[in-house]
Scaffold this motif. Sequence first.
Motif, PDB file in Angstrom:
ATOM      1  N   THR A   1       7.295 -12.741  12.978  1.00  9.64           N
ATOM      2  CA  THR A   1       7.786 -13.461  11.520  1.00  9.64           C
ATOM      3  C   THR A   1       6.885 -13.000  10.099  1.00  9.64           C
ATOM      4  O   THR A   1       6.185 -13.743   9.249  1.00  9.64           O
ATOM      5  CB  THR A   1       7.346 -14.540  11.789  1.00  9.64           C
ATOM      6  OG1 THR A   1       5.907 -15.115  12.340  1.00  9.64           O
ATOM      7  CG2 THR A   1       8.058 -15.372  12.315  1.00  9.64           C
ATOM      8  N   ASN A   2       6.264 -11.857  10.183  1.00  2.48           N
ATOM      9  CA  ASN A   2       5.487 -11.066   8.980  1.00  2.48           C
ATOM     10  C   ASN A   2       6.108 -11.043   7.020  1.00  2.48           C
ATOM     11  O   ASN A   2       7.159 -11.343   7.411  1.00  2.48           O
ATOM     12  CB  ASN A   2       5.318  -9.224   9.456  1.00  2.48           C
ATOM     13  CG  ASN A   2       4.298  -9.190  10.332  1.00  2.48           C
ATOM     14  OD1 ASN A   2       3.488  -9.920  10.724  1.00  2.48           O
ATOM     15  ND2 ASN A   2       5.127  -8.861  11.401  1.00  2.48           N
ATOM     16  N   SER A   3       5.532 -11.717   6.727  1.00  2.00           N
ATOM     17  CA  SER A   3       5.851 -11.448   5.166  1.00  2.00           C
ATOM     18  C   SER A   3       5.234 -10.265   4.537  1.00  2.00           C
ATOM     19  O   SER A   3       4.364  -9.652   5.014  1.00  2.00           O
ATOM     20  CB  SER A   3       4.672 -12.572   4.058  1.00  2.00           C
ATOM     21  OG  SER A   3       3.569 -11.930   4.665  1.00  2.00           O
ATOM     22  N   PRO A   4       5.935  -9.357   4.307  1.00  2.00           N
ATOM     23  CA  PRO A   4       5.895  -8.153   2.918  1.00  2.00           C
ATOM     24  C   PRO A   4       4.076  -7.665   2.665  1.00  2.00           C
ATOM     25  O   PRO A   4       3.893  -6.924   2.454  1.00  2.00           O
ATOM     26  CB  PRO A   4       7.063  -8.412   1.490  1.00  2.00           C
ATOM     27  CG  PRO A   4       8.170  -9.737   2.497  1.00  2.00           C
ATOM     28  CD  PRO A   4       7.273 -10.408   3.059  1.00  2.00           C
ATOM     29  N   SER A   5       4.349  -9.421   2.345  1.00  2.00           N
ATOM     30  CA  SER A   5       2.256  -8.609   1.560  1.00  2.00           C
ATOM     31  C   SER A   5       1.243  -8.635   2.656  1.00  2.00           C
ATOM     32  O   SER A   5       0.324  -8.310   2.519  1.00  2.00           O
ATOM     33  CB  SER A   5       1.640 -10.472   1.242  1.00  2.00           C
ATOM     34  OG  SER A   5       1.816 -11.473   1.539  1.00  2.00           O
TER      35      SER A   5
ATOM     36  N   GLY B   1      -1.486  -2.333   5.371  1.00  2.00           N
ATOM     37  CA  GLY B   1      -1.526  -0.756   4.845  1.00  2.00           C
ATOM     38  C   GLY B   1      -2.370  -0.742   4.282  1.00  2.00           C
ATOM     39  O   GLY B   1      -3.196   0.713   4.207  1.00  2.00           O
ATOM     40  N   CYS B   2      -3.118  -1.483   3.137  1.00  2.00           N
ATOM     41  CA  CYS B   2      -4.343  -2.017   3.674  1.00  2.00           C
ATOM     42  C   CYS B   2      -5.815  -1.114   4.029  1.00  2.00           C
ATOM     43  O   CYS B   2      -6.097   0.381   3.775  1.00  2.00           O
ATOM     44  CB  CYS B   2      -4.698  -2.243   2.749  1.00  2.00           C
ATOM     45  SG  CYS B   2      -5.968  -2.530   1.639  1.00  2.00           S
ATOM     46  N   ALA B   3      -5.389  -1.580   5.167  1.00  2.00           N
ATOM     47  CA  ALA B   3      -6.367  -2.059   5.738  1.00  2.00           C
ATOM     48  C   ALA B   3      -6.321  -0.366   6.473  1.00  2.00           C
ATOM     49  O   ALA B   3      -7.528   0.153   7.170  1.00  2.00           O
ATOM     50  CB  ALA B   3      -5.945  -3.147   7.564  1.00  2.00           C
ATOM     51  N   LEU B   4      -5.095   0.485   6.798  1.00  2.00           N
ATOM     52  CA  LEU B   4      -5.159   1.372   7.917  1.00  2.00           C
ATOM     53  C   LEU B   4      -5.026   2.778   7.327  1.00  2.00           C
ATOM     54  O   LEU B   4      -6.667   3.507   6.920  1.00  2.00           O
ATOM     55  CB  LEU B   4      -3.776   1.495   8.239  1.00  2.00           C
ATOM     56  CG  LEU B   4      -3.180   0.131   9.404  1.00  2.00           C
ATOM     57  CD1 LEU B   4      -1.670   0.688   9.920  1.00  2.00           C
ATOM     58  CD2 LEU B   4      -3.743  -0.120  10.431  1.00  2.00           C
ATOM     59  N   LYS B   5      -5.351   2.473   5.375  1.00  2.00           N
ATOM     60  CA  LYS B   5      -6.190   3.299   4.662  1.00  2.00           C
ATOM     61  C   LYS B   5      -7.509   3.626   4.229  1.00  2.00           C
ATOM     62  O   LYS B   5      -7.882   4.768   4.472  1.00  2.00           O
ATOM     63  CB  LYS B   5      -5.313   3.143   2.905  1.00  2.00           C
ATOM     64  CG  LYS B   5      -5.399   4.294   1.913  1.00  2.00           C
ATOM     65  CD  LYS B   5      -4.608   4.183   1.013  1.00  2.00           C
ATOM     66  CE  LYS B   5      -5.146   4.619   0.055  1.00  2.00           C
ATOM     67  NZ  LYS B   5      -4.591   4.842  -1.757  1.00  2.00           N
ATOM     68  N   ASN B   6      -8.379   1.840   4.492  1.00  2.00           N
ATOM     69  CA  ASN B   6      -9.525   2.135   4.759  1.00  2.00           C
ATOM     70  C   ASN B   6     -10.499   2.425   5.900  1.00  2.00           C
ATOM     71  O   ASN B   6     -11.221   2.511   6.291  1.00  2.00           O
ATOM     72  CB  ASN B   6      -9.963   0.774   4.254  1.00  2.00           C
ATOM     73  CG  ASN B   6      -8.994   0.284   3.214  1.00  2.00           C
ATOM     74  OD1 ASN B   6      -9.207   1.103   2.147  1.00  2.00           O
ATOM     75  ND2 ASN B   6      -9.846  -0.844   2.541  1.00  2.00           N
ATOM     76  N   MET B   7      -9.331   3.113   7.050  1.00  2.00           N
ATOM     77  CA  MET B   7     -10.009   3.654   8.730  1.00  2.00           C
ATOM     78  C   MET B   7     -10.677   4.565   7.926  1.00  2.00           C
ATOM     79  O   MET B   7     -10.324   6.117   7.513  1.00  2.00           O
ATOM     80  CB  MET B   7      -9.005   3.262   9.827  1.00  2.00           C
ATOM     81  CG  MET B   7      -9.443   3.714  10.607  1.00  2.00           C
ATOM     82  SD  MET B   7      -8.009   4.278  12.366  1.00  2.00           S
ATOM     83  CE  MET B   7      -7.518   2.762  12.248  1.00  2.00           C
TER      84      MET B   7
ATOM     85  N   GLN C   1     -13.034  -8.644  -0.097  1.00  2.00           N
ATOM     86  CA  GLN C   1     -12.309 -10.348  -0.588  1.00  2.00           C
ATOM     87  C   GLN C   1     -10.979  -9.920  -1.787  1.00  2.00           C
ATOM     88  O   GLN C   1     -10.366 -10.248  -1.419  1.00  2.00           O
ATOM     89  CB  GLN C   1     -13.112 -10.999  -1.031  1.00  2.00           C
ATOM     90  CG  GLN C   1     -12.063 -12.620  -1.415  1.00  2.00           C
ATOM     91  CD  GLN C   1     -12.497 -13.494  -0.283  1.00  2.00           C
ATOM     92  OE1 GLN C   1     -13.235 -13.525   0.184  1.00  2.00           O
ATOM     93  NE2 GLN C   1     -10.943 -13.981  -0.605  1.00  2.00           N
ATOM     94  N   GLU C   2     -11.282  -9.121  -2.726  1.00  2.00           N
ATOM     95  CA  GLU C   2     -10.654  -8.330  -4.040  1.00  2.00           C
ATOM     96  C   GLU C   2      -9.661  -7.597  -3.210  1.00  2.00           C
ATOM     97  O   GLU C   2      -8.539  -8.269  -3.468  1.00  2.00           O
ATOM     98  CB  GLU C   2     -11.214  -7.525  -4.728  1.00  2.00           C
ATOM     99  CG  GLU C   2     -10.894  -7.041  -5.985  1.00  2.00           C
ATOM    100  CD  GLU C   2      -9.347  -6.072  -5.338  1.00  2.00           C
ATOM    101  OE1 GLU C   2      -7.877  -5.898  -6.191  1.00  2.00           O
ATOM    102  OE2 GLU C   2      -9.589  -5.448  -4.326  1.00  2.00           O
ATOM    103  N   GLU C   3      -9.553  -7.148  -2.103  1.00  2.00           N
ATOM    104  CA  GLU C   3      -8.065  -6.663  -1.041  1.00  2.00           C
ATOM    105  C   GLU C   3      -7.548  -7.340  -0.619  1.00  2.00           C
ATOM    106  O   GLU C   3      -6.048  -7.917  -0.443  1.00  2.00           O
ATOM    107  CB  GLU C   3      -8.488  -5.478  -0.264  1.00  2.00           C
ATOM    108  CG  GLU C   3      -9.272  -4.376  -0.795  1.00  2.00           C
ATOM    109  CD  GLU C   3      -9.976  -3.380  -0.055  1.00  2.00           C
ATOM    110  OE1 GLU C   3      -9.822  -1.880  -0.356  1.00  2.00           O
ATOM    111  OE2 GLU C   3     -10.449  -3.565   0.708  1.00  2.00           O
ATOM    112  N   LEU C   4      -8.238  -8.913   0.422  1.00  2.00           N
ATOM    113  CA  LEU C   4      -7.133  -9.455   0.392  1.00  2.00           C
ATOM    114  C   LEU C   4      -6.870 -10.742  -0.375  1.00  2.00           C
ATOM    115  O   LEU C   4      -5.423 -10.721  -0.409  1.00  2.00           O
ATOM    116  CB  LEU C   4      -8.401 -10.558   1.772  1.00  2.00           C
ATOM    117  CG  LEU C   4      -9.144  -9.676   2.418  1.00  2.00           C
ATOM    118  CD1 LEU C   4      -9.603 -11.284   2.677  1.00  2.00           C
ATOM    119  CD2 LEU C   4      -8.563  -9.634   3.366  1.00  2.00           C
ATOM    120  N   ASP C   5      -7.647 -10.690  -1.542  1.00  2.00           N
ATOM    121  CA  ASP C   5      -6.597 -11.370  -2.920  1.00  2.00           C
ATOM    122  C   ASP C   5      -5.852 -11.184  -3.435  1.00  2.00           C
ATOM    123  O   ASP C   5      -4.529 -11.052  -3.624  1.00  2.00           O
ATOM    124  CB  ASP C   5      -7.609 -11.446  -3.778  1.00  2.00           C
ATOM    125  CG  ASP C   5      -8.336 -12.859  -3.316  1.00  2.00           C
ATOM    126  OD1 ASP C   5      -8.813 -13.482  -2.261  1.00  2.00           O
ATOM    127  OD2 ASP C   5      -9.516 -13.120  -3.205  1.00  2.00           O
TER     128      ASP C   5
END
Length: 338
Positions: A209-213, A219-225, A240-244
Motif C-alpha cells: 500500500t505504498n504511496s509514490p512519495s 530512493g533518497c535513502a538508498l542514494k544516501n547509503m 528532516q529536510e529530506e523527510l519533508d
Amino acid sequence: MNFEQVAALKNLLSSPKRIAIIPHKNPDGDAIGSTLALSKYLSKKGHNTQVLAPNDFPKFLKWMPGADQILNYERHNAETKKFIAEADVIFTLDFNDFGRVGHMAECLENAKAKFVMVDHHQQPSGYAVITYSDINMSSTCEMVYTLIDAMGDRDLIDQDIANCIYTGIMTDTGSFKFRATTSQTHRIVAELMDKGADNTAIHQRVYDTNSPSRLHLLGCALKNMVILEEFNTAYITLTQEELDRYDYEKGDTEGFVNYGLTLDKIRFAVIFIENKEEGIFKISFRSVGDFSVNEFARNYFDGGGHTNAAGGKSEKSLEETIDYFVSLLPKYKKALTA
C-alpha cells in the motif's frame, strides 16, 4: 509461561477488571498486533479493556480489527490519563522499560494498578507483578498466543485475534526470515490460518500500500547509503529536510534499514533519521550473525533491543553522530569481519 506465572495471572484476572493495554512509543506491527489481540481476548473473558498508545501508528496498520478504537495519548490525553488512573491492571506489551513510552511514562509511574509485562526484549525492568519475558520468542504476538494457550483459551482465538497475531509475527520476523523464527513459530502461524488469518490479505495491506512519495523517499535513502567495506557495514541517513521533501508520514521509513543487509558481505546496517521536533537522530541497528547490536546500542546510543535488531538515539548533529559512529567501528572490526 511457567506454572507460577499462569496461576498468578489467572488469580489476578479471576474477576472482571478494568484493564489498560499499552504498546511502546511509535508502535510497530508487533506492538499494535499484540495489544489488539490481547484486548480482544480479555474482552471475551469479561474484562473492560482499552488499548492506549503513546502516539500515532502507521497507516498501513490501521486496517487491523479494533485499530479504530485505540486511544492516542497525544490526541486523547485526558481520556488516556483517566483510564490509566482508574485501571485495576495495566498490561505493557513489546517493551520492558517506561522509558519506551515517552511522555506517558509519568502516568504509568504514578498508576495504582498492578502491572503485567509481556515482552521479548533483553534486560527487562522490574516494575511488573507478573513478568512474562522471553528473548527467544520471535515476537510479542507469538507470546500473546502462548499466553492465551497457557490460560487454556485457544478456543477463544477467532479470526480477528488470529489476524492481529499473524500480523505481529509476520512483521517482527521479516516475513519469517529472521533467526528468531522457529518451527514452533510456523506451527502457531499454521493454526492462526486455520482460525481464519488471511495471510495474503495481511501481506498486501502491510507491504503493498505504498504511496509514490514513500517510494521516492526510499530512493533518497538508498542514494544516501554509505558502504564501509573495511567493516562490512552500511549506513543510511535521512534529514528532516529530506523527510519533508517527500511528504513523510509515520511508518514510511519502516524496513529501510534492512536494505543494507541485502548487500553481499554486509553484517551491520544502520539508519540515522532526524526528528527535528524532538531534537534527535533516531537510530535503527540491524546485524546478522553473532554481532550484538543490542549491546552496541546500549553502550553508545542510549538504546537497546535484540541481538540482531535494536534502536537508539543521538542528540548530536548528523555530522557529529556519524563521526562518532564510524570512530567506534575499529573496536569491532574483528567481530564484523570474522
